[in-house]
Design a protein around this motif. Structure first.
Motif, mmCIF file in Angstrom:
data_model
loop_
_atom_site.group_PDB
_atom_site.id
_atom_site.type_symbol
_atom_site.label_atom_id
_atom_site.label_comp_id
_atom_site.label_asym_id
_atom_site.label_seq_id
_atom_site.Cartn_x
_atom_site.Cartn_y
_atom_site.Cartn_z
ATOM 1 N N SER A 238 0.820 -1.213 0.000
ATOM 2 C CA SER A 238 0.000 0.000 0.000
ATOM 3 C C SER A 238 0.858 1.269 0.000
ATOM 4 C CB SER A 238 -0.958 -0.017 1.191
ATOM 5 O OG SER A 238 -0.248 -0.174 2.416
ATOM 6 N N ASP A 239 1.406 1.613 1.143
ATOM 7 C CA ASP A 239 2.157 2.855 1.254
ATOM 8 C C ASP A 239 3.418 2.837 0.391
ATOM 9 O OD1 ASP A 239 2.519 5.440 2.324
ATOM 10 O OD2 ASP A 239 3.930 4.688 3.801
ATOM 11 N N GLY A 240 4.127 1.705 0.377
ATOM 12 C CA GLY A 240 5.340 1.605 -0.439
ATOM 13 C C GLY A 240 5.069 1.819 -1.916
ATOM 14 N N PRO A 241 4.135 1.075 -2.503
ATOM 15 C CA PRO A 241 3.817 1.292 -3.920
ATOM 16 C C PRO A 241 3.317 2.708 -4.212
ATOM 17 C CG PRO A 241 2.947 -0.809 -3.190
ATOM 18 C CD PRO A 241 3.459 -0.116 -1.963
ATOM 19 N N ALA A 242 2.523 3.288 -3.294
ATOM 20 C CA ALA A 242 2.032 4.647 -3.520
ATOM 21 C C ALA A 242 3.192 5.625 -3.648
ATOM 22 C CB ALA A 242 1.111 5.065 -2.367
ATOM 23 N N ARG A 243 4.194 5.463 -2.798
ATOM 24 C CA ARG A 243 5.352 6.361 -2.851
ATOM 25 C C ARG A 243 6.130 6.176 -4.154
ATOM 26 N NH1 ARG A 243 6.156 8.688 2.179
ATOM 27 N NH2 ARG A 243 4.980 7.682 3.880
ATOM 28 N N ILE A 244 6.274 4.936 -4.606
ATOM 29 C CA ILE A 244 7.005 4.678 -5.846
ATOM 30 C C ILE A 244 6.307 5.325 -7.037
ATOM 31 C CG2 ILE A 244 7.671 2.859 -7.480
ATOM 32 C CD1 ILE A 244 8.187 1.051 -5.040
ATOM 33 N N LEU A 245 4.977 5.270 -7.063
ATOM 34 C CA LEU A 245 4.219 5.845 -8.176
ATOM 35 C C LEU A 245 3.952 7.340 -8.007
ATOM 36 C CD1 LEU A 245 1.564 3.063 -8.897
ATOM 37 C CD2 LEU A 245 3.603 3.636 -10.232
ATOM 38 N N GLY A 246 4.371 7.903 -6.874
ATOM 39 C CA GLY A 246 4.121 9.317 -6.644
ATOM 40 C C GLY A 246 2.661 9.630 -6.386
ATOM 41 N N LEU A 247 1.919 8.649 -5.858
ATOM 42 C CA LEU A 247 0.490 8.826 -5.574
ATOM 43 C C LEU A 247 0.338 9.244 -4.109
ATOM 44 C CD1 LEU A 247 -0.888 5.684 -7.445
ATOM 45 C CD2 LEU A 247 -0.832 8.063 -8.259
ATOM 46 N N ALA A 248 0.414 10.525 -3.861
ATOM 47 C CA ALA A 248 0.405 11.035 -2.492
ATOM 48 C C ALA A 248 -0.978 10.992 -1.857
ATOM 49 C CB ALA A 248 0.932 12.475 -2.474
ATOM 50 N N ASP A 249 -2.001 10.633 -2.624
ATOM 51 C CA ASP A 249 -3.370 10.666 -2.099
ATOM 52 C C ASP A 249 -3.865 9.311 -1.598
ATOM 53 O OD1 ASP A 249 -3.500 9.395 -4.564
ATOM 54 O OD2 ASP A 249 -5.377 10.361 -5.163
ATOM 55 N N ARG A 250 -2.998 8.302 -1.541
ATOM 56 C CA ARG A 250 -3.453 6.966 -1.153
ATOM 57 C C ARG A 250 -2.317 6.173 -0.514
ATOM 58 N NH1 ARG A 250 -4.858 5.588 -7.275
ATOM 59 N NH2 ARG A 250 -5.087 7.851 -7.180
ATOM 60 N N GLY A 251 -2.685 4.971 -0.009
ATOM 61 C CA GLY A 251 -1.672 4.089 0.553
ATOM 62 C C GLY A 251 -1.718 3.964 2.064
ATOM 63 N N ARG A 252 -2.434 4.860 2.734
ATOM 64 C CA ARG A 252 -2.543 4.803 4.188
ATOM 65 C C ARG A 252 -3.819 5.525 4.615
ATOM 66 N NH1 ARG A 252 1.135 8.334 2.449
ATOM 67 N NH2 ARG A 252 1.175 10.459 3.289
ATOM 68 N N PHE A 253 -4.248 5.253 5.826
ATOM 69 C CA PHE A 253 -5.475 5.840 6.348
ATOM 70 C C PHE A 253 -5.169 7.128 7.101
ATOM 71 C CE2 PHE A 253 -7.372 1.312 6.673
ATOM 72 C CZ PHE A 253 -7.810 1.379 5.355
ATOM 73 N N GLU A 254 -5.306 8.256 6.413
ATOM 74 C CA GLU A 254 -5.173 9.565 7.021
ATOM 75 C C GLU A 254 -6.286 10.453 6.487
ATOM 76 O OE1 GLU A 254 -1.298 11.081 6.205
ATOM 77 O OE2 GLU A 254 -0.287 9.749 7.621
#
Length: 382
Positions: free
Chosen positions: A327-343
């Protein structure tokens, strides 16, 4: 469509500070800090950020279920999206070959796949991202490639080299050449001549890449190299500006990527199998050494979830850390700052697992249900 507005209560939830029982609320497609007023009791379930699958080509069987049955490309993408959702994937990278191998991996087929993804992306719930897997010896396609990827809506390119160079250098035909040629619709002798010609032009590839990569970079294309074998391979790609190492084959290549701050994507089936089916480096070993940033489905969509659970059960890492590889790791690799963790304010991308069998009970992408089954459906209706 903005999706549901719900307060999920009673479940174990993976928050940024770890897994604990707590309320997870979402409305208008995003996570909210405050309750929204409609509660669903998910006691007995585990709530996790949706899986971001960085590389999957398991959709091939949906697009071409048998030879010659390749007419309904859009229907194939829709069917593949349903399988992604059933396996907890909320963002799926669909990795399509652009290869001398022809057939399902040929340039013409790739164009049809990307057109189909483009046509349905706004209709399906799962966020679909096309990835071009470009065979680097296809020198005749270099000039037009930047314009083609722009036309297809592709912003993620990975460079492959699957030519059997060792055998070609010895003048030996590779195994299964005849079957490969027939799948591509080519005469076996013509296919053999093509491989020889592509190999003969290998000295021209580095200079062509040195020109192509900056052109793609200028267009905002994210790029990775596939199957780096040595630290020198990774250094060469890094020097060009290619900063994602996809499925490095050796510990040396993975370590070289990590030491220079490059992103490392590993295969989830490698974890599930307990090793590479090709005899390459073990993904479990690389994760243990701290050389992995993300796990991808590769050819099997159920594997990311299963891999994270196996890593946790084996004690290699806790479930929270294992799941961040999805989740968070792949989001960072793709530059998707809007997903990957619950905030608060993040996309409401959610996968719900039954704590009994750890199978997917529900998948929610941007607040919209893409998959649901069994008891959780009854609770939602109530």
């Amino acid at each position: 469509m903005t999706g549901l507005a719900l307060d999920l209560i009673g479940a174990e939830v993976l928050f940024p500070d770890g897994i604990r029982q707590g309320r997870l609320s979402f409305a208008d497609g995003v996570i909210t800090a405050d309750p929204v007023g409609r509660s669903v009791d998910l006691d007995g379930f585990l709530v996790l950020p949706g899986i971001i699958d960085l590389h999957g080509d398991g959709f091939e069987r949906h697009l071409a279920p048998r030879r010659g049955a390749m007419k309904e490309m859009v229907e194939g993408v829709v069917s593949a999206e349903a399988e992604l959702a059933a396996n907890g994937v909320t963002t799926g990278v669909m990795a399509q070959f652009f290869s001398w191998e022809g057939g399902l991996r040929g340039p013409e087929f790739a164009a049809r796949v990307f057109a189909a993804i483009r046509d349905v992306r706004d209709e399906v719930v799962t966020d679909l991202i096309p990835q071009l897997r470009f065979e680097i010896n296809l020198l005749d396609y270099y000039e037009d490639l930047p314009a083609q990827v722009a036309e297809w809506g592709v912003d993620y390119v990975v460079f492959n080299d699957h030519l059997p160079h060792d055998r070609l250098a010895q003048g030996k035909k590779p195994p299964r050449l005849t079957g490969q040629a027939l799948k591509a619709g080519r005469n076996p002798e013509r296919h053999w001549e093509l491989l020889q010609e592509l190999h003969r032009r290998s000295p021209d590839v580095p200079a062509a890449l040195d020109k192509l990569v900056p052109a793609l970079t200028a267009s905002g294309i994210r790029m990775g190299s596939h199957d780096d074998h040595t630290a020198a391979d990774r250094a060469t790609w890094r020097a060009r500006g290619v900063r994602i190492a996809e499925f490095p084959e050796t510990t040396d290549a993975a370590e070289a990527a990590r030491n220079e701050g490059d992103s490392v994507v590993l295969g989830a089936p490698n974890v599930v199998r307990g090793g590479s089916h090709k005899g390459n480096a073990s993904a479990v070993d690389l994760i243990t050494m701290g050389f992995g940033d993300a796990l991808a489905s590769d050819y099997h969509y159920p594997s990311p979830r299963r891999a994270a659970l196996m890593l946790a059960r084996s004690g290699i890492c806790d479930l929270a850390s294992a799941w961040r590889l999805l989740s968070d790791g792949p989001a960072r690799i793709l530059g998707l700052a809007d997903r990957g963790r619950f905030e608060s304010g993040m996309r409401a991308d959610i996968v719900v697992l039954d704590t009994g069998d750890h199978r997917v009970a529900a998948t929610v992408s941007a607040g919209r249900v893409s998959y649901i089954r069994g008891e959780i459906a009854s609770r939602l209706i109530r």
